[in-house]
Design a protein around this motif. Structure first.
Motif, PDB file in Angstrom:
ATOM      1  N   SER A 218     -15.804   5.646 -39.538  1.00  0.00           N
ATOM      2  CA  SER A 218     -16.476   6.002 -40.803  1.00  0.00           C
ATOM      3  C   SER A 218     -16.177   7.453 -41.173  1.00  0.00           C
ATOM      4  CB  SER A 218     -17.983   5.833 -40.646  1.00  0.00           C
ATOM      5  OG  SER A 218     -18.631   6.295 -41.811  1.00  0.00           O
ATOM      6  N   ILE A 219     -16.058   7.700 -42.480  1.00  0.00           N
ATOM      7  CA  ILE A 219     -15.872   9.085 -42.941  1.00  0.00           C
ATOM      8  C   ILE A 219     -17.140   9.906 -42.653  1.00  0.00           C
ATOM      9  CG2 ILE A 219     -16.626   8.700 -45.343  1.00  0.00           C
ATOM     10  CD1 ILE A 219     -14.285  10.641 -46.147  1.00  0.00           C
ATOM     11  N   ALA A 220     -18.251   9.216 -42.396  1.00  0.00           N
ATOM     12  CA  ALA A 220     -19.494   9.924 -42.067  1.00  0.00           C
ATOM     13  C   ALA A 220     -19.336  10.771 -40.803  1.00  0.00           C
ATOM     14  CB  ALA A 220     -20.637   8.936 -41.898  1.00  0.00           C
ATOM     15  N   ARG A 221     -18.380  10.419 -39.947  1.00  0.00           N
ATOM     16  CA  ARG A 221     -18.129  11.244 -38.752  1.00  0.00           C
ATOM     17  C   ARG A 221     -17.639  12.632 -39.141  1.00  0.00           C
ATOM     18  NH1 ARG A 221     -18.288   8.991 -33.677  1.00  0.00           N
ATOM     19  NH2 ARG A 221     -18.149   6.729 -33.639  1.00  0.00           N
ATOM     20  N   HIS A 222     -16.947  12.701 -40.298  1.00  0.00           N
ATOM     21  CA  HIS A 222     -16.357  13.969 -40.722  1.00  0.00           C
ATOM     22  C   HIS A 222     -17.195  14.676 -41.778  1.00  0.00           C
ATOM     23  CE1 HIS A 222     -12.668  12.748 -38.649  1.00  0.00           C
ATOM     24  NE2 HIS A 222     -12.943  11.542 -39.113  1.00  0.00           N
ATOM     25  N   TYR A 223     -18.033  13.917 -42.465  1.00  0.00           N
ATOM     26  CA  TYR A 223     -18.780  14.473 -43.594  1.00  0.00           C
ATOM     27  C   TYR A 223     -20.183  13.865 -43.607  1.00  0.00           C
ATOM     28  CZ  TYR A 223     -19.399  15.716 -48.610  1.00  0.00           C
ATOM     29  OH  TYR A 223     -19.831  16.233 -49.809  1.00  0.00           O
ATOM     30  N   PRO A 224     -20.932  14.043 -42.500  1.00  0.00           N
ATOM     31  CA  PRO A 224     -22.225  13.351 -42.392  1.00  0.00           C
ATOM     32  C   PRO A 224     -23.193  13.740 -43.501  1.00  0.00           C
ATOM     33  CG  PRO A 224     -21.944  14.957 -40.611  1.00  0.00           C
ATOM     34  CD  PRO A 224     -20.633  14.863 -41.320  1.00  0.00           C
ATOM     35  N   GLU A 225     -23.151  15.015 -43.922  1.00  0.00           N
ATOM     36  CA  GLU A 225     -24.177  15.473 -44.878  1.00  0.00           C
ATOM     37  C   GLU A 225     -23.973  14.934 -46.291  1.00  0.00           C
ATOM     38  OE1 GLU A 225     -21.633  17.104 -43.759  1.00  0.00           O
ATOM     39  OE2 GLU A 225     -20.965  18.737 -45.070  1.00  0.00           O
ATOM     40  N   GLY A 226     -22.759  14.416 -46.596  1.00  0.00           N
ATOM     41  CA  GLY A 226     -22.502  13.958 -47.967  1.00  0.00           C
ATOM     42  C   GLY A 226     -22.146  12.490 -48.064  1.00  0.00           C
ATOM     43  N   THR A 227     -22.327  11.728 -46.967  1.00  0.00           N
ATOM     44  CA  THR A 227     -21.883  10.323 -46.963  1.00  0.00           C
ATOM     45  C   THR A 227     -23.053   9.345 -46.947  1.00  0.00           C
ATOM     46  OG1 THR A 227     -19.924  10.966 -45.687  1.00  0.00           O
ATOM     47  CG2 THR A 227     -20.462   8.626 -45.723  1.00  0.00           C
ATOM     48  N   ILE A 228     -22.995   8.397 -47.875  1.00  0.00           N
ATOM     49  CA  ILE A 228     -23.899   7.232 -47.828  1.00  0.00           C
ATOM     50  C   ILE A 228     -23.037   6.084 -47.303  1.00  0.00           C
ATOM     51  CG2 ILE A 228     -25.357   5.656 -49.147  1.00  0.00           C
ATOM     52  CD1 ILE A 228     -25.389   7.846 -51.384  1.00  0.00           C
ATOM     53  N   VAL A 229     -23.470   5.461 -46.214  1.00  0.00           N
ATOM     54  CA  VAL A 229     -22.667   4.363 -45.653  1.00  0.00           C
ATOM     55  C   VAL A 229     -23.247   3.028 -46.126  1.00  0.00           C
ATOM     56  CG1 VAL A 229     -21.758   3.274 -43.574  1.00  0.00           C
ATOM     57  CG2 VAL A 229     -22.150   5.741 -43.598  1.00  0.00           C
ATOM     58  N   SER A 230     -22.359   2.212 -46.722  1.00  0.00           N
ATOM     59  CA  SER A 230     -22.761   0.896 -47.209  1.00  0.00           C
ATOM     60  C   SER A 230     -22.275  -0.185 -46.254  1.00  0.00           C
ATOM     61  CB  SER A 230     -22.147   0.691 -48.598  1.00  0.00           C
ATOM     62  OG  SER A 230     -22.448  -0.601 -49.070  1.00  0.00           O
ATOM     63  N   SER A 231     -23.175  -1.099 -45.916  1.00  0.00           N
ATOM     64  CA  SER A 231     -22.793  -2.212 -45.038  1.00  0.00           C
ATOM     65  C   SER A 231     -23.606  -3.448 -45.443  1.00  0.00           C
ATOM     66  CB  SER A 231     -23.049  -1.828 -43.574  1.00  0.00           C
ATOM     67  OG  SER A 231     -22.620  -2.860 -42.717  1.00  0.00           O
ATOM     68  N   GLY A 232     -23.452  -4.513 -44.703  1.00  0.00           N
ATOM     69  CA  GLY A 232     -24.204  -5.723 -45.039  1.00  0.00           C
ATOM     70  C   GLY A 232     -23.709  -6.905 -44.236  1.00  0.00           C
ATOM     71  N   LEU A 233     -24.328  -8.053 -44.474  1.00  0.00           N
ATOM     72  CA  LEU A 233     -23.988  -9.242 -43.684  1.00  0.00           C
ATOM     73  C   LEU A 233     -22.867 -10.080 -44.295  1.00  0.00           C
ATOM     74  CD1 LEU A 233     -27.476 -10.759 -42.763  1.00  0.00           C
ATOM     75  CD2 LEU A 233     -26.115  -9.099 -41.500  1.00  0.00           C
ATOM     76  N   SER A 234     -22.468  -9.755 -45.537  1.00  0.00           N
ATOM     77  CA  SER A 234     -21.642 -10.700 -46.292  1.00  0.00           C
ATOM     78  C   SER A 234     -20.283 -10.981 -45.680  1.00  0.00           C
ATOM     79  CB  SER A 234     -21.443 -10.188 -47.714  1.00  0.00           C
ATOM     80  OG  SER A 234     -22.688 -10.109 -48.344  1.00  0.00           O
ATOM     81  N   LYS A 235     -19.631 -10.001 -45.110  1.00  0.00           N
ATOM     82  CA  LYS A 235     -18.235 -10.198 -44.699  1.00  0.00           C
ATOM     83  C   LYS A 235     -18.118 -10.397 -43.195  1.00  0.00           C
ATOM     84  CE  LYS A 235     -17.581  -9.533 -49.017  1.00  0.00           C
ATOM     85  NZ  LYS A 235     -17.127 -10.533 -49.967  1.00  0.00           N
ATOM     86  N   TRP A 236     -18.578  -9.425 -42.410  1.00  0.00           N
ATOM     87  CA  TRP A 236     -18.367  -9.564 -40.967  1.00  0.00           C
ATOM     88  C   TRP A 236     -19.296 -10.586 -40.341  1.00  0.00           C
ATOM     89  CZ3 TRP A 236     -22.408  -8.257 -37.678  1.00  0.00           C
ATOM     90  CH2 TRP A 236     -23.374  -7.373 -38.173  1.00  0.00           C
ATOM     91  N   CYS A 237     -20.359 -10.950 -41.051  1.00  0.00           N
ATOM     92  CA  CYS A 237     -21.302 -11.910 -40.511  1.00  0.00           C
ATOM     93  C   CYS A 237     -21.217 -13.234 -41.272  1.00  0.00           C
ATOM     94  CB  CYS A 237     -22.696 -11.310 -40.621  1.00  0.00           C
ATOM     95  SG  CYS A 237     -23.859 -11.936 -39.420  1.00  0.00           S
TER      96      CYS A 237
END
Ligand SMILES: Cc1ncc(COP(=O)(O)O)c(C=O)c1O
Length: 445
Positions: A218-237
């Motif tokens: 995730s880019i959140a590893r490099h920019y934690p303060e400015g990243t909203i991470v989107s996920s969900g069940l639709s694809k991998w689940c």
């Protein structure tokens, strides 16, 4: 560098989503008795993992409205998932749950006042959502020579023009439609520009778990303060129809979460209770979920490689995907011959392949590309994922997913690719479809 485009926004110009429109035409052909390969809709071919289904069954009688932000147990499971997988320092208070990540994206656009930056090709619904809300959108065209990835210099150029403008950039990787992703150093370079200009990034990682080697970062590893991470069940689940998506916010953007939650409280109230209880199981993961993902990734990787082989043999350019279930071929190298056959745009190309080769797919124009760019998106999902998974499970762990396996279990996709290849070569040698027509299914987003 190619010119950017700003969209003029007006809800009155909106039609049906491109995905739904293509699906309706395919349904019509099927009703007329034609066999159509369904490579248009990006729906997972795999079933929902068994322990997650069991959890849903056990919670079917839950009937109360839940908290608007989501069930606390689920928000904690999502936070724990991101701590484990992405190294985020988050807790349940940072998580917002909704009926699909698409709904969350829409809420974000409702409450955030800035410009939306979309590297293209971009997923079909981002720009129309902005259009509905009346937000300004800057499309930044990425180049096939750069693996369709956003170059930090492109972002720098955009931001430098008006450094003070608030912006949200949606970065989606593995990508729908290209299947491509970013390396760690590429994410770091993008993060550096985002930080300098205070760009908020919505990191759409809905295909993260479908990275073929399980190496999504995730880019959140490099920019934690400015990243909203989107996920969900639709694809991998495999649970698109269950409708569950999650956003995880940095502490500095808590106000956005709160604003979105208040709009949610006046619109959908809360996400389906039984689905949220089942989702706790999915996000907690464990051996069975890991096994499921391992099987899914191996099938998808082998199928992508075999399918890409057909497109390369047809003389087309197509990126080798790193994850998800899409290919995004470029027919530009055959522009002259195609023009002689009356095909000058990606819309015409998609329509002709549907009518003449019986393959439903989407034009590059639906992904924000110029109408005369001859790109298409193929979703490699028209096969029985449950049977394919069970067959792979029954084999020794180190058995490769070879051509014979794919011909047996993913035949409709490979047949469709052969028809695309034959049509591209001249149109006459279209391979006869081998399947009987299927009953029509409902279109999905
Ligand atoms: C890139 C991308 N983002 C988001 C979504 C929306 O997913 P959902 O609303 O089902 O969570 C999709 C679904 O097709 C997608 O492909």
């Amino acid at each position: 560098m190619h010119t950017r485009q700003h969209l003029n926004l007006n809800v009155r110009g909106l039609g049906l989503s491109a995905t739904v429109a293509s699906s309706e035409r395919a349904e019509q052909l099927i009703r007329e008795g034609r066999t159509v390969a369904r490579l248009g809709l990006g729906q997972s071919p795999f079933p929902v993992p068994a322990p997650v289904v069991e959890e849903l069954r056990a919670n079917a009688s839950r009937k109360a409205y839940l908290a608007v932000r989501g069930l606390e147990e689920l928000r904690e499971a999502v936070a724990e998932y991101h701590r484990r997988r992405n190294g985020l320092a988050c807790r349940h208070d940072d998580v917002l749950v909704a009926p699909g990540s698409k709904e969350l994206m829409f809420l974000l656009q409702v409450v955030y006042y800035g410009e939306l930056v979309l590297p293209t090709p971009a997923w079909v619904s981002y720009a129309p959502q902005a259009q509905i809300v009346g937000r300004r959108v800057a499309l930044v065209p990425c180049q096939p020579s750069n693996g369709w990835r956003l170059d930090p210099a492109q972002l720098e150029e955009l931001c430098r023009e008006d450094p003070g403008r608030p912006r949200i950039l949606i970065l989606n990787y593995p990508s729908n439609p290209t299947g491509g992703t970013y390396s760690s150093s590429e994410l770091a370079a993008l993060a550096e520009v985002m930080r300098r200009y205070g760009v908020v990034v919505l990191s759409d990682e809905i295909y993260g778990e479908l990275h073929f080697r399980g190496e999504h970062e995730s880019i959140a590893r490099h920019y934690p303060e400015g990243t909203i991470v989107s996920s969900g069940l639709s694809k991998w689940c495999g649970a698109g129809g269950w409708r569950l998506g999650t956003f995880t916010f940095p502490a500095s953007l808590r106000w956005l979460l709160e604003a979105m939650a208040s709009v949610a409280s006046e619109t959908y109230t809360s996400t389906s209770a039984p689905i949220q209880y089942a989702a706790v199981r999915a996000f907690r993961g464990g051996m069975q979920v890991e096994r499921y993902l391992w099987l899914a990734r191996r099938i998808l990787a082998a199928l992508a490689e075999a399918s890409r082989g057909e497109l390369l043999a047809a003389g087309l350019d197509v990126l080798a995907p790193a994850g998800a279930f899409y290919l995004f071929p470029d027919f530009g190298g055959r522009r002259g011959e195609l023009a002689r056959r009356g095909v000058r745009t990606s819309d015409e190309l998609a329509a002709r392949l549907l009518d003449e080769a019986g393959v439903a797919l989407l034009p590059g124009s639906a992904f924000g590309r110029a109408p005369d760019e001859l790109t298409l998106r193929l979703a490699l999902v028209d096969f029985d994922g449950a049977k394919a998974m069970a067959a792979l499970e029954a084999r020794p762990a180190d058995a490769p997913v070879e051509r014979e396996f794919l011909e047996h279990h993913c035949r409709p996709v490979l047949d469709a690719l052969r028809r695309v290849r034959a049509w591209t070569a001249g149109g006459e040698a279209v391979v006869q479809p081998v399947r009987a027509p299927e009953p029509a299914r409902e279109p999905v987003p």
